[in-house]
Design a protein around this motif. Structure first.
Motif, PDB file in Angstrom:
ATOM      1  N   LYS A 153       0.828  -1.200   0.000  1.00 13.83           N
ATOM      2  CA  LYS A 153       0.000   0.000   0.000  1.00 13.83           C
ATOM      3  C   LYS A 153       0.865   1.255   0.000  1.00 13.83           C
ATOM      4  O   LYS A 153       0.554   2.224  -0.684  1.00 13.83           O
ATOM      5  N   LYS A 154       1.945   1.220   0.778  1.00 17.34           N
ATOM      6  CA  LYS A 154       2.830   2.385   0.849  1.00 17.34           C
ATOM      7  C   LYS A 154       3.451   2.667  -0.508  1.00 17.34           C
ATOM      8  O   LYS A 154       3.571   3.821  -0.913  1.00 17.34           O
ATOM      9  N   ILE A 155       3.835   1.640  -1.211  1.00 15.85           N
ATOM     10  CA  ILE A 155       4.435   1.818  -2.534  1.00 15.85           C
ATOM     11  C   ILE A 155       3.401   2.390  -3.496  1.00 15.85           C
ATOM     12  O   ILE A 155       3.689   3.306  -4.263  1.00 15.85           O
ATOM     13  N   LEU A 156       2.180   1.875  -3.435  1.00 17.39           N
ATOM     14  CA  LEU A 156       1.110   2.372  -4.303  1.00 17.39           C
ATOM     15  C   LEU A 156       0.822   3.839  -4.019  1.00 17.39           C
ATOM     16  O   LEU A 156       0.702   4.655  -4.942  1.00 17.39           O
ATOM     17  N   ILE A 157       0.739   4.194  -2.757  1.00 18.11           N
ATOM     18  CA  ILE A 157       0.465   5.585  -2.382  1.00 18.11           C
ATOM     19  C   ILE A 157       1.609   6.478  -2.829  1.00 18.11           C
ATOM     20  O   ILE A 157       1.390   7.541  -3.411  1.00 18.11           O
ATOM     21  N   ALA A 158       2.828   6.060  -2.571  1.00 20.11           N
ATOM     22  CA  ALA A 158       3.988   6.866  -2.955  1.00 20.11           C
ATOM     23  C   ALA A 158       4.044   7.046  -4.465  1.00 20.11           C
ATOM     24  O   ALA A 158       4.294   8.150  -4.962  1.00 20.11           O
ATOM     25  N   THR A 159       3.792   5.990  -5.199  1.00 18.62           N
ATOM     26  CA  THR A 159       3.791   6.068  -6.667  1.00 18.62           C
ATOM     27  C   THR A 159       2.681   6.985  -7.149  1.00 18.62           C
ATOM     28  O   THR A 159       2.888   7.816  -8.036  1.00 18.62           O
ATOM     29  N   THR A 160       1.518   6.851  -6.562  1.00 20.03           N
ATOM     30  CA  THR A 160       0.386   7.688  -6.943  1.00 20.03           C
ATOM     31  C   THR A 160       0.701   9.152  -6.702  1.00 20.03           C
ATOM     32  O   THR A 160       0.455  10.005  -7.563  1.00 20.03           O
ATOM     33  N   LEU A 161       1.245   9.449  -5.544  1.00 18.56           N
ATOM     34  CA  LEU A 161       1.586  10.836  -5.225  1.00 18.56           C
ATOM     35  C   LEU A 161       2.662  11.380  -6.160  1.00 18.56           C
ATOM     36  O   LEU A 161       2.586  12.520  -6.606  1.00 18.56           O
ATOM     37  N   LEU A 162       3.628  10.562  -6.442  1.00 20.20           N
ATOM     38  CA  LEU A 162       4.696  10.986  -7.335  1.00 20.20           C
ATOM     39  C   LEU A 162       4.142  11.321  -8.719  1.00 20.20           C
ATOM     40  O   LEU A 162       4.443  12.363  -9.285  1.00 20.20           O
ATOM     41  N   ILE A 163       3.313  10.444  -9.235  1.00 18.43           N
ATOM     42  CA  ILE A 163       2.725  10.670 -10.551  1.00 18.43           C
ATOM     43  C   ILE A 163       1.838  11.903 -10.540  1.00 18.43           C
ATOM     44  O   ILE A 163       1.924  12.762 -11.417  1.00 18.43           O
ATOM     45  N   ALA A 164       0.994  12.012  -9.529  1.00 19.41           N
ATOM     46  CA  ALA A 164       0.066  13.144  -9.460  1.00 19.41           C
ATOM     47  C   ALA A 164       0.803  14.467  -9.333  1.00 19.41           C
ATOM     48  O   ALA A 164       0.465  15.448 -10.007  1.00 19.41           O
ATOM     49  N   THR A 165       1.814  14.522  -8.483  1.00 16.37           N
ATOM     50  CA  THR A 165       2.532  15.780  -8.306  1.00 16.37           C
ATOM     51  C   THR A 165       3.362  16.116  -9.533  1.00 16.37           C
ATOM     52  O   THR A 165       3.468  17.275  -9.910  1.00 16.37           O
ATOM     53  N   THR A 166       3.916  15.123 -10.168  1.00 14.04           N
ATOM     54  CA  THR A 166       4.684  15.367 -11.385  1.00 14.04           C
ATOM     55  C   THR A 166       3.795  15.921 -12.486  1.00 14.04           C
ATOM     56  O   THR A 166       4.138  16.897 -13.146  1.00 14.04           O
TER      57      THR A 166
END
Length: 111
Positions: A2-15
């Motif tokens: 879940k942490k990896i999914l959240i981190a990836t999601t945030l990274l993509i969204a902020t980028t």
């Protein structure tokens, strides 16, 4: 996981949201790029217009893709996670704006 999914999601969204946050910056860079391309490639006025139109169309496609991706990511997250993700995006926007203000401030004097 879940942490990896959240981190990836945030990274993509902020980028992806970074381009939307710039106030006039991308338009200015685009115009400078078009001027440089026109000069370097000796583009005709007609070619310049065609390239501008292509750029606008591609920009609209990218915007729609970003929105679709954000909606899909939001569908995966819980309400609490979406709220935290938005908070993190806002923090990132603020940092970006601070950097932009420093960057766009008065030019340094050359010695």
């Amino acid at each position: 996981m879940k942490k990896i999914l959240i981190a990836t999601t945030l990274l993509i969204a902020t980028t992806l949201s970074g381009a939307l946050l710039a106030e006039g910056g991308p338009a200015d860079r685009h115009e400078r790029g078009m001027e440089r391309m026109a000069k370097e490639l000796s583009l005709t006025t007609e070619q310049q217009e065609q390239l501008r139109q292509i750029h606008e169309e591609e920009g609209a496609k990218l915007q729609a893709l970003r929105e679709e991706g954000k909606a899909r990511m939001d569908a995966v997250l819980t309400a609490e996670q979406r709220e935290k993700a938005e908070s993190l995006r806002e923090e990132r926007r603020e940092r970006m704006n601070e950097r932009r203000e420093r960057r766009d401030g008065p030019p340094c004097e050359k010695k």
